[in-house]
Design an enzyme around this catalytic site. Structure first.
Site, PDB file in Angstrom:
ATOM      1  N   ARG A 190     -23.647  69.853  32.635  1.00  0.00           N
ATOM      2  CA  ARG A 190     -22.289  70.074  31.847  1.00  0.00           C
ATOM      3  C   ARG A 190     -22.096  70.060  30.843  1.00  0.00           C
ATOM      4  O   ARG A 190     -22.822  69.070  30.157  1.00  0.00           O
ATOM      5  CB  ARG A 190     -21.466  69.098  32.835  1.00  0.00           C
ATOM      6  CG  ARG A 190     -19.906  68.988  32.896  1.00  0.00           C
ATOM      7  CD  ARG A 190     -19.197  68.053  33.150  1.00  0.00           C
ATOM      8  NE  ARG A 190     -19.256  66.820  32.141  1.00  0.00           N
ATOM      9  CZ  ARG A 190     -18.308  65.880  32.488  1.00  0.00           C
ATOM     10  NH1 ARG A 190     -17.706  65.785  33.382  1.00  0.00           N
ATOM     11  NH2 ARG A 190     -18.340  64.782  31.486  1.00  0.00           N
ATOM     12  N   ASP A 232     -19.478  55.923  37.930  1.00  0.00           N
ATOM     13  CA  ASP A 232     -18.370  54.999  38.679  1.00  0.00           C
ATOM     14  C   ASP A 232     -18.500  55.507  40.101  1.00  0.00           C
ATOM     15  O   ASP A 232     -17.481  54.831  40.754  1.00  0.00           O
ATOM     16  CB  ASP A 232     -16.983  55.145  38.222  1.00  0.00           C
ATOM     17  CG  ASP A 232     -16.441  56.698  37.830  1.00  0.00           C
ATOM     18  OD1 ASP A 232     -16.916  57.102  36.904  1.00  0.00           O
ATOM     19  OD2 ASP A 232     -15.410  56.905  38.488  1.00  0.00           O
ATOM     20  N   ASP A 285     -15.856  70.807  32.324  1.00  0.00           N
ATOM     21  CA  ASP A 285     -14.672  69.991  33.241  1.00  0.00           C
ATOM     22  C   ASP A 285     -13.545  69.998  32.255  1.00  0.00           C
ATOM     23  O   ASP A 285     -13.450  69.205  30.934  1.00  0.00           O
ATOM     24  CB  ASP A 285     -15.126  68.484  33.197  1.00  0.00           C
ATOM     25  CG  ASP A 285     -14.158  67.537  34.124  1.00  0.00           C
ATOM     26  OD1 ASP A 285     -14.640  66.527  34.641  1.00  0.00           O
ATOM     27  OD2 ASP A 285     -13.124  67.958  34.430  1.00  0.00           O
ATOM     28  N   HIS A 342     -10.588  68.858  33.002  1.00  0.00           N
ATOM     29  CA  HIS A 342     -10.064  67.278  33.310  1.00  0.00           C
ATOM     30  C   HIS A 342      -8.705  67.148  33.388  1.00  0.00           C
ATOM     31  O   HIS A 342      -7.984  66.307  32.556  1.00  0.00           O
ATOM     32  CB  HIS A 342     -10.640  66.333  32.174  1.00  0.00           C
ATOM     33  CG  HIS A 342     -11.222  64.942  32.609  1.00  0.00           C
ATOM     34  ND1 HIS A 342     -10.314  63.827  32.393  1.00  0.00           N
ATOM     35  CD2 HIS A 342     -12.113  64.648  33.451  1.00  0.00           C
ATOM     36  CE1 HIS A 342     -10.912  62.744  33.040  1.00  0.00           C
ATOM     37  NE2 HIS A 342     -12.163  63.241  33.605  1.00  0.00           N
ATOM     38  N   ASN A 373     -12.348  53.553  39.965  1.00  0.00           N
ATOM     39  CA  ASN A 373     -12.607  53.262  38.544  1.00  0.00           C
ATOM     40  C   ASN A 373     -11.290  52.929  37.903  1.00  0.00           C
ATOM     41  O   ASN A 373     -10.243  53.596  37.927  1.00  0.00           O
ATOM     42  CB  ASN A 373     -13.226  54.474  37.753  1.00  0.00           C
ATOM     43  CG  ASN A 373     -13.704  53.888  36.300  1.00  0.00           C
ATOM     44  OD1 ASN A 373     -13.581  52.784  35.894  1.00  0.00           O
ATOM     45  ND2 ASN A 373     -14.454  55.023  35.739  1.00  0.00           N
ATOM     46  N   GLU A 428     -11.868  66.025  42.451  1.00  0.00           N
ATOM     47  CA  GLU A 428     -12.454  64.475  42.438  1.00  0.00           C
ATOM     48  C   GLU A 428     -11.459  63.411  42.672  1.00  0.00           C
ATOM     49  O   GLU A 428     -11.780  62.374  42.757  1.00  0.00           O
ATOM     50  CB  GLU A 428     -13.436  64.119  41.057  1.00  0.00           C
ATOM     51  CG  GLU A 428     -12.324  64.147  40.036  1.00  0.00           C
ATOM     52  CD  GLU A 428     -13.228  64.086  38.682  1.00  0.00           C
ATOM     53  OE1 GLU A 428     -14.135  64.921  38.691  1.00  0.00           O
ATOM     54  OE2 GLU A 428     -12.917  63.026  37.784  1.00  0.00           O
ATOM     55  N   GLU A 434     -23.399  66.379  41.505  1.00  0.00           N
ATOM     56  CA  GLU A 434     -23.135  65.732  40.179  1.00  0.00           C
ATOM     57  C   GLU A 434     -24.088  64.270  40.080  1.00  0.00           C
ATOM     58  O   GLU A 434     -23.966  63.596  41.192  1.00  0.00           O
ATOM     59  CB  GLU A 434     -21.720  65.269  39.657  1.00  0.00           C
ATOM     60  CG  GLU A 434     -21.600  64.767  38.464  1.00  0.00           C
ATOM     61  CD  GLU A 434     -20.006  64.459  38.030  1.00  0.00           C
ATOM     62  OE1 GLU A 434     -19.188  64.452  38.827  1.00  0.00           O
ATOM     63  OE2 GLU A 434     -19.828  64.249  37.068  1.00  0.00           O
TER      64      GLU A 434
HETATM   65  C1  CS2 Z   1     -15.462  63.124  35.563  1.00  0.00           C
HETATM   66  C2  CS2 Z   1     -15.588  61.958  35.849  1.00  0.00           C
HETATM   67  O1  CS2 Z   1     -17.697  63.483  36.310  1.00  0.00           O
HETATM   68  C3  CS2 Z   1     -16.488  63.742  36.278  1.00  0.00           C
HETATM   69  O2  CS2 Z   1     -16.205  65.108  36.592  1.00  0.00           O
HETATM   70  O3  CS2 Z   1     -14.370  63.783  35.800  1.00  0.00           O
HETATM   71  O4  CS2 Z   1     -16.337  61.210  34.900  1.00  0.00           O
HETATM   72  C4  CS2 Z   1     -14.221  61.108  35.618  1.00  0.00           C
HETATM   73  O5  CS2 Z   1     -13.715  61.097  34.354  1.00  0.00           O
HETATM   74  C5  CS2 Z   1     -14.366  59.497  35.939  1.00  0.00           C
HETATM   75  O6  CS2 Z   1     -15.075  59.480  37.398  1.00  0.00           O
HETATM   76  C6  CS2 Z   1     -13.155  58.743  35.994  1.00  0.00           C
HETATM   77  O7  CS2 Z   1     -13.592  57.326  36.596  1.00  0.00           O
HETATM   78 MG    MG Z   2     -14.275  65.802  36.532  1.00  0.00          MG
END
Ligand code: CS2
Ligand code: MG
Length: 412
Positions: A147, A326, A220, A222, A37, A272, A349
């Site tokens: 989530r 993505d 998340d 993040h 992405n 991830e 997920e």
């Molecule tokens: C996120 C993702 O799904 C998740 O856990 O961390 O949506 C992430 O933001 C995207 O894959 C970024 O492209």
């Molecule tokens: Mg994530």
């Protein structure tokens, strides 16, 4: 079974996807997801310029040898672009091997270890009311794990909050909102960690009192916290019994998680953005996490992610494969086959793709009572309609980034 042809297909039905299609001399085709992405074209170039010339004429059955050849012959190691390109080749070869054997890929990986894969979806809301509506909508869609991402008072736009009008505006698109507001240049979003840390426990308090103690809830972070902030959040969320707290801190520094682990029993998930077993080596050996988040698409394919999961299983760490929109339907299918076969599956997920994407990629997976199953078609069970794909050319799309109030760039 020799590789006769290799095509790199870029299409953007609901978002950009990069797919590698291999064709053998006996007419079989295999697909691999190479979507990264915001950096899709880098992987396209790596595939077209550096891998496709090496693949033509190779024995498609030699999956491990091809992986080692592509990984070691590059001389330069690891990285998201390289490992996404190798992942696409590896996944396409497993698809081909399944088709040649007349078996679904999970059977080639040792057969099913369960009846189905528990999945979680993304509920979000700028307000508690929006969030509750989103949770109810996801339960309507069949999710049995959810989530939770919430807006933070005082912040305009933050990761994971798909405004409900986006969710409803795309009538006909079941559930394919992009939490990231992708654009032709990175969009700047604002961030305030203290406001987030003050606000989030109250969100989970409200969710638990509305929806009860049973529903598996995930969150998340993040990558946006320091280790001590992550430790505080993990501790503050303990009363709400999360299934996992994800990406609490950027984990290039793997030992940062030691501090978090010392302060909280909230289960942790990470990875991830990792792309080889080396990113996990210390984290797994010291049991600093409970779930491995990598996707097949970003971690060198089925072959390498299975090695990571087998390593993690020695430390009672489970899979939690990345599955936002993505990750293409090809990448999702690969994750489902691998997840069905490994013993240490945790959760998958699953952000449902949109109708346009489902028209480009024909899929055979099933979604029943909150569980996924890849189906029993030979190979991965995914087809790609080239004519449909051709209707949606690539669109430049960057992920957003954060700046703090003083203008400092921060993890998004
Ligand atoms: C996120 C993702 O799904 C998740 O856990 O961390 O949506 C992430 O933001 C995207 O894959 C970024 O492209
Ligand atoms: Mg994530």
């Amino acid at each position: 079974m020799r590789i006769d042809k290799a095509e790199v297909i870029v299409t953007s039905p609901d978002r950009n996807f990069v797919t590698l299609k291999l064709t053998t001399d006996d007419g079989l085709t295999g697909l691999g997801d190479a979507t990264l992405n915001g950096r899709e074209l880098a992987v396209v170039a790596y595939l077209k310029e550096h891998l496709v010339p090496l693949l033509l004429g190779r024995d498609a059955h030699r999956i491990e040898d091809t992986w080692q050849f592509l990984y070691r012959s590059a001389y330069w190691r690891r990285g998201p672009v390289t490992m996404a390109a190798i992942a696409a080749v590896d996944t396409a070869l497993w698809d081909l091997k399944g088709k040649a054997a007349g078996m679904p890929v999970y059977q080639l990986l040792g057969g099913a270890s369960r009846e189905g894969l528990l999945a979680y979806g993304h509920a979000s809301g700028r307000t508690i009311k929006e969030l509750f509506d989103s949770i109810r909508a996801h339960r309507e869609l069949g999710y049995r794990a959810i989530r939770i991402q919430a807006g933070v008072p005082g912040l305009n736009a933050i990761y994971g909050i798909a405004s409900n009008d986006t969710f409803e505006a795309n009538e006909g698109v079941r559930y394919d909102h992009e939490p990231a507001q992708r654009g032709a240049l990175p969009a700047e979003e604002d961030w305030d960690t203290r406001a987030y840390l003050r606000h989030l426990p109250g969100v989970f308090e409200a969710v638990r009192s509305e929806f009860g103690p049973e529903l598996p809830l995930l969150h998340d972070a993040h990558h946006r916290l320091t280790p001590v902030q992550a430790a505080r959040l993990g501790k503050d969320l303990e009363p709400y019994d999360l299934f996992w707290l994800e990406d609490v801190t950027p984990a290039e520094n793997q030992e940062a998680l030691r501090l978090v682990r010392r302060h909280t029993t909230t289960p942790l998930a990470i990875g991830e953005v990792f792309n080889t077993v080396w990113d996990y080596q210390q984290i797994v050996r010291e049991q600093l996490v409970d779930y491995v988040r990598s996707a097949v698409t970003h971690t060198g394919g089925i072959t390498h992610l299975k090695k990571i999961l087998d390593y993690a299983s020695q430390y009672q760490i489970k899979s939690g494969m990345h599955g936002p929109t993505d990750i293409s339907p090809v990448g999702m299918a690969a994750a489902m086959h691998l997840g069905l076969a490994v013993h240490n599956f945790g959760i998958q997920e699953y952000m449902m793709h949109g109708e346009r994407t489902d028209r480009v990629f024909e899929q055979s997976f099933t979604w029943t009572d909150g569980h996924l199953h890849p189906g029993d078609e030979p190979g991965l069970g995914v087809g790609l309609d080239l004519d449909e794909a051709g209707k949606y050319p690539y669109i430049t799309a960057y992920l957003p980034f954060n700046r703090l109030a003083d203008g400092t760039v921060h993890d998004w």
